[in-house]
Design an enzyme around this catalytic site. Structure first.
Site, PDB file in Angstrom:
ATOM      1  N   TYR A  48       3.718   0.438  -3.349  1.00 46.13           N
ATOM      2  CA  TYR A  48       2.527  -0.102  -4.005  1.00 46.13           C
ATOM      3  C   TYR A  48       1.442  -0.426  -2.983  1.00 46.13           C
ATOM      4  O   TYR A  48       0.289  -0.021  -3.135  1.00 46.13           O
ATOM      5  CB  TYR A  48       2.897  -1.344  -4.813  1.00 46.13           C
ATOM      6  CG  TYR A  48       1.724  -1.969  -5.527  1.00 46.13           C
ATOM      7  CD1 TYR A  48       1.249  -1.439  -6.728  1.00 46.13           C
ATOM      8  CD2 TYR A  48       1.074  -3.098  -5.014  1.00 46.13           C
ATOM      9  CE1 TYR A  48       0.173  -1.999  -7.389  1.00 46.13           C
ATOM     10  CE2 TYR A  48      -0.002  -3.663  -5.673  1.00 46.13           C
ATOM     11  CZ  TYR A  48      -0.449  -3.116  -6.863  1.00 46.13           C
ATOM     12  OH  TYR A  48      -1.524  -3.677  -7.504  1.00 46.13           O
ATOM     13  N   SER A  54      -5.884  -4.167  -4.428  1.00 44.01           N
ATOM     14  CA  SER A  54      -5.075  -5.381  -4.498  1.00 44.01           C
ATOM     15  C   SER A  54      -5.156  -6.053  -3.136  1.00 44.01           C
ATOM     16  O   SER A  54      -5.472  -5.401  -2.128  1.00 44.01           O
ATOM     17  CB  SER A  54      -3.607  -5.023  -4.814  1.00 44.01           C
ATOM     18  OG  SER A  54      -2.737  -6.096  -4.506  1.00 44.01           O
TER      19      SER A  54
END
Length: 262
Positions: free
Chosen positions: A165, A148
């Site tokens: 995350y 990401s």
């Protein structure tokens, strides 16, 4: 080899986790259009079945849908066994499945941190190790990890209160580089894509009426001023899965409309 032939995946078998919807579905679509047969896995097997049927009908490929929670080793074992029973080989692995959890950083619960790392890192590692052994016996393969834009940066507390995350995706980027070196001798190429904002079900809420302010705020931080669509990532995953990328391993490629260039 002529350039267009380099991208031909006919007869290859691609295993895509989280391939039933969102970016995973976009990538599965590209692989099917290039001729690859598909193993599509996620916790919601009905999404995998729906996607598989659609792509098989449109592209004349075979598919297998498998229920798999990457947080459970027994599910991963079953996924690999099912893929090998159906197709006898795995040429391409796309590690797309992942989870997140939002909570204030100074109150972030340990069980949520553990859950995220259990799926996003431990599960990816278990599956990759199993498939890499198969690829070694076959004489090579392509592994594509999905990180990401947040895998290499911090994020605003109000906009993205998901401290675990970012850290889990950073681990995936270093795992990519590490495995690229360690597996090169087996002709296993390991690369990583780092998506930004894509127009998926998960992000669909920002495109609804009444959310214009949030949508504009998101688009204003993207130099190309658009969210990614299927066409924006299909070509990249086919490239990384094909002979066209045979001199490429250990790369982390942002696909974010220019966000990471800022």
């Amino acid at each position: 080899m002529k350039v267009m032939d380099m991208f031909n995946l006919k007869g290859k078998v691609a295993l895509v986790t989280g391939g039933g919807r969102g970016i995973g579905e976009f990538m599965a679509e590209g692989l099917a259009e290039a001729g690859a047969n598909l193993v599509i896995a996620s916790r919601k097997v009905e999404n995998c079945e729906e996607t598989g049927k659609k792509l098989a009908a449109a592209n004349g490929i075979r598919y297998l849908a498998v229920k798999c929670d990457l947080g459970k080793k027994e599910d991963i074992d079953n996924l690999v066994d099912a893929a090998m029973k159906e197709f006898g080989r795995i040429d391409i692995l796309v590690n797309n499945s992942g989870v997140t959890w939002g909570a204030p950083t100074l109150e972030f619960p340990l069980d949520a941190w553990d859950k995220i790392f259990n799926v996003n890192v431990r599960g990816v590692w278990i599956l990759t190790q199993k498939v890499a052994n198969i690829m070694k016996a076959q004489g090579g393969g392509k592994i594509i990890n999905v990180s990401s834009i947040f895998g290499s940066r911090g994020s605003n507390e109000l906009a993205h209160p998901a401290v675990a995350y970012n850290s889990s995706k950073a681990a995936i980027e270093v795992l990519t580089k590490n495995l690229a070196i360690k597996l090169a001798g087996h002709k296993i190429h390991v690369n990583c894509v780092a998506p930004g904002f894509f127009h998926t079900d998960m992000m669909g809420y920002v495109f609804k009426p009444g959310m214009e302010n949030m949508l504009n705020a998101m688009l204003n931080v993207i130099p190309l001023h658009k969210a990614g669509e299927a066409e924006d990532i299909k070509g990249l995953v086919v490239f990384l899965s094909s002979a066209a990328s045979d001199f490429m391993t250990g790369a982390v490629i942002p696909i974010d409309g220019g966000m990471s260039a800022q």
